[in-house]
Structure formats: structure tokens, C-alpha cells
Design a protein around this motif. Structure first.
Motif, PDB file in Angstrom:
ATOM      1  N   ILE A 106      -4.884 -19.086  13.330  1.00 57.05           N
ATOM      2  CA  ILE A 106      -4.536 -20.315  14.013  1.00 57.05           C
ATOM      3  C   ILE A 106      -3.205 -20.821  13.485  1.00 57.05           C
ATOM      4  N   GLY A 107      -2.532 -21.614  14.297  1.00 54.13           N
ATOM      5  CA  GLY A 107      -1.255 -22.172  13.888  1.00 54.13           C
ATOM      6  C   GLY A 107      -1.443 -23.417  13.038  1.00 54.13           C
ATOM      7  N   CYS A 126      -0.627 -26.621  13.668  1.00 52.10           N
ATOM      8  CA  CYS A 126      -1.195 -27.775  14.387  1.00 52.10           C
ATOM      9  C   CYS A 126      -2.696 -27.615  14.602  1.00 52.10           C
ATOM     10  N   SER A 127      -3.111 -26.400  14.985  1.00 54.60           N
ATOM     11  CA  SER A 127      -4.541 -26.154  15.202  1.00 54.60           C
ATOM     12  C   SER A 127      -5.314 -26.284  13.893  1.00 54.60           C
ATOM     13  N   GLY A 128      -4.745 -25.726  12.813  1.00 54.13           N
ATOM     14  CA  GLY A 128      -5.412 -25.815  11.513  1.00 54.13           C
ATOM     15  C   GLY A 128      -5.532 -27.246  11.037  1.00 54.13           C
ATOM     16  N   THR A 182      -5.582 -29.936  12.924  1.00 51.75           N
ATOM     17  CA  THR A 182      -6.560 -30.624  13.774  1.00 51.75           C
ATOM     18  C   THR A 182      -7.986 -30.318  13.322  1.00 51.75           C
ATOM     19  N   LEU A 183      -8.287 -29.044  13.066  1.00 57.32           N
ATOM     20  CA  LEU A 183      -9.626 -28.666  12.608  1.00 57.32           C
ATOM     21  C   LEU A 183      -9.958 -29.326  11.271  1.00 57.32           C
ATOM     22  N   LEU A 197      -6.852 -36.429  16.510  1.00 58.24           N
ATOM     23  CA  LEU A 197      -6.309 -35.413  17.422  1.00 58.24           C
ATOM     24  C   LEU A 197      -4.785 -35.510  17.563  1.00 58.24           C
ATOM     25  N   ILE A 252      -2.457 -32.360  17.942  1.00 55.84           N
ATOM     26  CA  ILE A 252      -2.425 -31.679  19.234  1.00 55.84           C
ATOM     27  C   ILE A 252      -1.474 -32.383  20.189  1.00 55.84           C
ATOM     28  N   CYS A 282       2.214 -32.305  18.943  1.00 56.57           N
ATOM     29  CA  CYS A 282       2.900 -31.030  19.210  1.00 56.57           C
ATOM     30  C   CYS A 282       3.204 -30.868  20.688  1.00 56.57           C
TER      31      CYS A 282
END
Length: 226
Positions: free
Chosen positions: A163-164, A166-168, A170-171, A190, A193, A196
Motif C-alpha cells: 500500500i502507498g 496515504c493508504s497506510g 488512513t488504515l 479519512l 484520502i 491526496c
């Protein structure tokens, strides 16, 4: 050692023997991609392949490391130069590796500390987001450094498929929210997300305007030339 010079020399000797990259790879038990990486100077053969490669190409190790054929009366002189070069390269690599290793450890320590800092002290939501973002960035940087040197030492190219950032992030924020470690609104949770996404839209708009105005400028120049 000049990897590019060595690569060109390997390619020249291979062609002199009438071998393709695939055929040389089969003789050495490696893929043609590995041969291509050697010949373009991106990497060197594994040390266990030095002798077999030299035997196939009918050259000696000194010629391989020097990247050119050597007259018999110059072998001893060149051998001294090659050995000195190998020692210097090894010293430089280990120095850089040591510095990178220390940085990796420091990034890991500070990254973990920054991620958990908001749960230890009271700071604003913006400060918490910045702290966690920097912490995750440092952790990912530490992992990237370790993967890079692992790939260099094993002559492998690491292709990141995870994952990138931003995704990391967010998680991580969602996990902290669900476990009660942060008391943010879901808008903040959030935010990586939509942040970005807004940044991507802004970049697209800027590129579009740049192309649009460049086109207008070119049209004006053409009219002036006429």
C-alpha cells in the motif's frame, strides 16, 4: 571498479564467442535478464559466478575486474591496481551501509515514538495528524532502506507492491480511531484520502493550465512569424 566498463567488456567477450544472452545465462544457470543487468552496468555477477564466467569467456579475473584485456607483461601491475580498487570499493560500501543501518534504526525508533506520541500527551488534532504522518513516513523509510540494501547484497530488484503512504496512514488512523486511541471525527480520520485526492486534482489542473497557456503562446508566436 567501473561497473559500466565491466558490463561492456562482458558483452564484447560474449559476442566474440558467438553467444546470446540467453545462451550465456543457461551456461551459468542464470536468466538472460541477469546477463543484461551485468552488461548494462546495473549490477555485477555473484562472486560464485566469477570463475565460471571467466572460463566461458576465456579471460582471467583481473581482466574481468579491469574491464579490458591485459597484455601478459602488464598483468602484475594491473592486478595491484584492481586489488586496491576492490578494497576501496568495499570500504566505501561498508561505510555507506553502516550509515544507512544507523539511519534505519533511528527512523524506526522515532517513527514509533511519533505514532504513539498523541496517546501520551494532549495536542491538537492537526498536531496529532502531523505527528502520526511523520512517524509512518519514517517507518516506511526505514523499511525501504533495509529492502534496498538487501536487494543490493542479493543482486535483486525489490518491486514494491504494497500500500502507498496515504493508504497506510488512513488504515493506521482508522485502527487508532476504532481502538479508542484517538477521538477524532471521521473527517479527520479519512483526511489522507481526500487530502491526496485534492492534491491530485490540483496537480492535474496546474498541468492543464500549463499546457493550455503554452499552446496559446505557441499560437501567438506563429501569428507573429506570419
Amino acid at each position: 571498479m567501473d561497473q559500466r566498463k565491466i558490463g561492456i567488456f562482458i558483452a564484447t567477450c560474449r559476442k566474440e564467442k558467438g553467444l546470446t544472452q540467453e545462451q550465456l545465462g543457461e551456461l551459468l544457470g542464470v536468466t538472460n535478464k541477469s546477463i543484461s543487468k551485468w552488461e548494462t552496468g546495473k549490477s555485477l555477477p555473484d562472486p560464485s559466478l566469477y570463475k565460471p564466467l571467466c572460463d566461458i569467456l576465456e579471460i582471467n579475473l583481473i581482466e574481468l575486474f579491469d574491464g579490458e584485456r591485459i597484455a601478459e607483461d602488464k598483468v602484475v601491475e594491473k592486478a595491484d591496481q584492481v586489488i586496491v580498487g576492490l578494497v576501496e570499493d568495499s570500504h566505501k560500501y561498508h561505510t555507506v551501509h553502516l550509515i544507512a543501518k544507523i539511519c534505519s534504526y533511528l527512523f524506526t525508533i522515532f517513527g514509533i515514538a511519533l505514532i504513539f506520541l498523541p496517546s501520551l500527551i494532549s495536542i491538537s488534532q492537526a498536531g496529532m495528524l502531523i505527528s502520526i504522518s511523520i512517524g509512518l513516513f519514517l517507518l516506511l523509510s526505514s523499511i525501504s532502506i533495509k529492502f534496498y540494501f538487501w536487494g543490493k547484497s542479493h543482486d535483486k530488484k525489490i518491486q514494491y507492491e504494497g500500500i502507498g503512504f496515504c493508504s497506510g496512514l488512513t488504515l493506521l488512523l482508522v485502527a487508532l480511531k476504532l481502538t479508542g486511541n484517538i477521538d477524532w471525527s471521521w473527517l479527520w480520520v479519512l483526511s489522507p484520502i481526500w487530502g491526496c485526492a485534492c492534491l491530485l486534482v490540483l496537480i492535474i489542473v496546474i498541468l492543464f493550465l500549463a499546457v493550455y497557456f503554452k499552446g496559446k503562446k505557441d499560437q501567438r508566436q506563429k501569428k507573429d512569424e506570419k
